[in-house]
Design a protein around this motif. Sequence first.
Motif, PDB file in Angstrom:
ATOM      1  N   LYS A  16       0.839  -1.188   0.000  1.00 57.13           N
ATOM      2  CA  LYS A  16       0.000   0.000   0.000  1.00 57.13           C
ATOM      3  C   LYS A  16       0.880   1.246   0.000  1.00 57.13           C
ATOM      4  O   LYS A  16       1.862   1.332   0.741  1.00 57.13           O
ATOM      5  N   LYS A  17       0.543   2.208  -0.845  1.00 58.16           N
ATOM      6  CA  LYS A  17       1.313   3.442  -0.942  1.00 58.16           C
ATOM      7  C   LYS A  17       1.181   4.234   0.360  1.00 58.16           C
ATOM      8  O   LYS A  17       0.082   4.363   0.898  1.00 58.16           O
ATOM      9  N   ILE A  19       0.570   7.306   2.476  1.00 58.84           N
ATOM     10  CA  ILE A  19      -0.055   8.613   2.306  1.00 58.84           C
ATOM     11  C   ILE A  19      -0.147   9.274   3.677  1.00 58.84           C
ATOM     12  O   ILE A  19      -0.170   8.597   4.705  1.00 58.84           O
ATOM     13  N   VAL A  21      -2.382  11.418   6.246  1.00 56.41           N
ATOM     14  CA  VAL A  21      -3.759  11.800   6.532  1.00 56.41           C
ATOM     15  C   VAL A  21      -3.788  12.533   7.868  1.00 56.41           C
ATOM     16  O   VAL A  21      -2.828  12.513   8.625  1.00 56.41           O
ATOM     17  N   ILE A  51      -7.944  10.825   2.208  1.00 55.31           N
ATOM     18  CA  ILE A  51      -7.538  11.662   1.070  1.00 55.31           C
ATOM     19  C   ILE A  51      -8.714  12.204   0.267  1.00 55.31           C
ATOM     20  O   ILE A  51      -8.555  13.121  -0.527  1.00 55.31           O
TER      21      ILE A  51
END
Length: 72
Positions: A16-17, A19, A21, A51
């Motif tokens: 999973k990338k 990111i 939050v 996101i």
Amino acid sequence: MLKCNKKRVFYMKVRKKPIVVNAEQATKKGSIETFEGTMYYHKGDYIVTGIQDERYPVKKEIFEKTYEILDD
């Protein structure tokens, strides 16, 4: 690279990338409307804003295992 398991189902390994939050810790129990409907949280749980500006609660224990708090 695609692989095939014993049931002849093809799969691949993915990651999973990462990111960033936003999250806030709940100071009391309550509920929040999410894309999946009403979800409930307790004091100490976290409310995460994703996101797409979606909001959802995450149990404190799960949050601490899966999220890393970043310095500003």
